[in-house]
Design an enzyme around this catalytic site. Structure first.
Site, short mmCIF file in Angstrom:
data_model
loop_
_atom_site.label_atom_id
_atom_site.label_comp_id
_atom_site.label_asym_id
_atom_site.label_seq_id
_atom_site.Cartn_x
_atom_site.Cartn_y
_atom_site.Cartn_z
N SER A 1 0.85 -1.19 0.00
CA SER A 1 0.00 0.00 0.00
C SER A 1 0.88 1.24 0.00
CB SER A 1 -0.88 0.01 1.26
OG SER A 1 -1.51 1.26 1.37
N HIS B 1 -1.41 -1.40 -4.18
CA HIS B 1 -2.64 -0.96 -3.52
C HIS B 1 -2.59 0.56 -3.33
CE1 HIS B 1 -6.14 -1.62 -0.82
NE2 HIS B 1 -5.61 -0.65 -0.08
N ASP C 1 -4.66 3.85 -1.88
CA ASP C 1 -5.75 4.28 -1.00
C ASP C 1 -6.19 5.69 -1.34
OD1 ASP C 1 -6.00 2.04 0.87
OD2 ASP C 1 -3.96 2.56 1.47
N MET D 1 -8.62 8.59 -0.31
CA MET D 1 -9.46 9.01 0.83
C MET D 1 -9.92 10.45 0.60
SD MET D 1 -7.01 7.72 3.90
CE MET D 1 -6.37 6.05 4.00
N HIS E 1 -8.37 1.40 -3.88
CA HIS E 1 -9.29 1.28 -2.75
C HIS E 1 -9.94 2.65 -2.54
CE1 HIS E 1 -9.57 0.25 1.86
NE2 HIS E 1 -10.75 0.43 1.31
N MET F 1 -11.96 4.98 -0.68
CA MET F 1 -12.59 5.30 0.61
C MET F 1 -13.22 6.68 0.45
SD MET F 1 -9.66 3.79 3.09
CE MET F 1 -8.48 3.74 1.75
N MET G 1 -11.70 -5.13 5.91
CA MET G 1 -10.86 -4.18 6.63
C MET G 1 -10.49 -4.79 7.98
SD MET G 1 -10.30 -1.42 4.76
CE MET G 1 -9.25 -0.78 6.03
N ASP H 1 -6.83 -5.95 4.74
CA ASP H 1 -6.20 -4.64 4.62
C ASP H 1 -6.20 -3.94 5.98
OD1 ASP H 1 -5.22 -2.20 3.82
OD2 ASP H 1 -7.01 -1.62 2.68
C1 DX5 Z 1 -6.25 2.05 5.71
C2 DX5 Z 1 -5.85 1.69 4.29
C3 DX5 Z 1 -4.78 0.69 4.24
C4 DX5 Z 1 -3.46 1.15 4.80
C5 DX5 Z 1 -2.73 -0.06 5.32
O1 DX5 Z 1 -7.39 2.81 5.68
O2 DX5 Z 1 -6.95 1.16 3.59
O3 DX5 Z 1 -4.59 0.21 2.92
O4 DX5 Z 1 -2.66 1.79 3.86
O5 DX5 Z 1 -1.61 0.37 5.99
P1 DX5 Z 1 -0.91 -0.51 7.13
O6 DX5 Z 1 -0.47 -1.79 6.46
O7 DX5 Z 1 0.20 0.33 7.57
O8 DX5 Z 1 -1.94 -0.77 8.19
ZN ZN Z 2 -6.51 0.20 1.65
#
Ligand code: DX5
Ligand code: ZN
Length: 229
Positions: free
Chosen positions: A12, A37, A39, A41, A70, A72, A141, A179
């Site tokens: 990620s 991956h 993220d 947000m 992903h 969010m 999650m 994740d």
């Molecule tokens: C959290 C994200 C994850 C995050 C994971 O909201 O969806 O993908 O980047 O990071 P680690 O592995 O550090 O928990």
């Molecule tokens: Zn994620």
């Protein structure tokens, strides 16, 4: 039976050095990552803002690997055109963010892209049951979404097991992704034993102290000899 060879590791980039993002993505690619991956947000669905279309475009230019995107975000339908740009892009939307989950999943599938649905720790696996035949992934999650570096929530493992049974009984092919808080220890191992075949890992892979080549190797070693379920 799923063997370690089928376990995919998806670094990620949220935990990468953003001042050197292209290089970090290339390092993960060369180190044998299966997916990247990403993220996204929006500060609404989760209490944090990470990155948007321009940065995802830059990441896509830095690797030949599929991007596991992903989302969010509060209203994924509106943002889909900004993030589906290559046939290999994989889109993951949150069940909690979709008023019309079936429609959103279908919108992605109509583009010919792989699609997944993510569920938060407080959301039951039944939230994905009706769309399961359409899905390539279900992302469980294992932390509450919004931040990297959080602690893995052990009760999520039971959900992974229930989901695996649901997928097997229905005869579908969706892969289970975990994740959040996944490290090269029991968190990765027990996730695989429970039925996950894609492991997302941020801080465990991108570390200021160790090269990605090494952290990826450590993760693979930790999975050696394991098989899912
Ligand atoms: C959290 C994200 C994850 C995050 C994971 O909201 O969806 O993908 O980047 O990071 P680690 O592995 O550090 O928990
Ligand atoms: Zn994620």
């Amino acid at each position: 039976m799923v063997t370690e060879a089928h376990i995919q590791i998806a670094p990620s980039v949220l935990a990468a050095d953003f001042s050197n993002l292209g290089q970090q993505v290339r390092e993960a690619t060369e180190a044998g990552a299966d997916l990247i991956h990403v993220d996204v947000m929006d500060g609404r669905f989760v209490p944090n803002i990470s990155l948007g279309e321009v940065v995802v475009d830059a990441i896509r230019r830095s690797t030949h690997l599929p991007l596991n995107i992903h989302l969010m975000v509060a209203e994924p339908d509106q943002l889909l055109p900004s993030f589906i740009k290559a046939p290999t892009d994989q889109i993951i939307v949150h069940a909690e963010a979709c008023t019309h989950l079936h429609r959103t999943v279908t919108l992605v599938k109509d583009q010919g892209n792989q699609v997944g649905v993510a569920i938060n720790p407080g959301t039951p696996v039944s939230a994905v049951e009706e769309v399961l035949p359409l899905l390539d992934f279900v992302l469980v999650m294992t932390v509450n979404p919004g931040f990297g570096g959080q602690t893995f929530i052990p009760s999520a493992l039971e959900k992974v097991k229930r989901l695996r049974r649901m997928i097997q009984e229905a005869g579908h092919g969706a892969r289970i992704v975990v994740d959040g808080g996944v490290k090269a220890d029991w968190t990765a191992q027990d996730s695989v034993r429970a039925g996950a075949t894609v492991l997302v890992a941020g801080t465990a892979i991108f570390s200021p102290n160790e090269p990605v080549q090494q952290t990826m190797k450590t993760m693979r070693c930790c999975l050696s000899g394991l098989s899912a379920g």
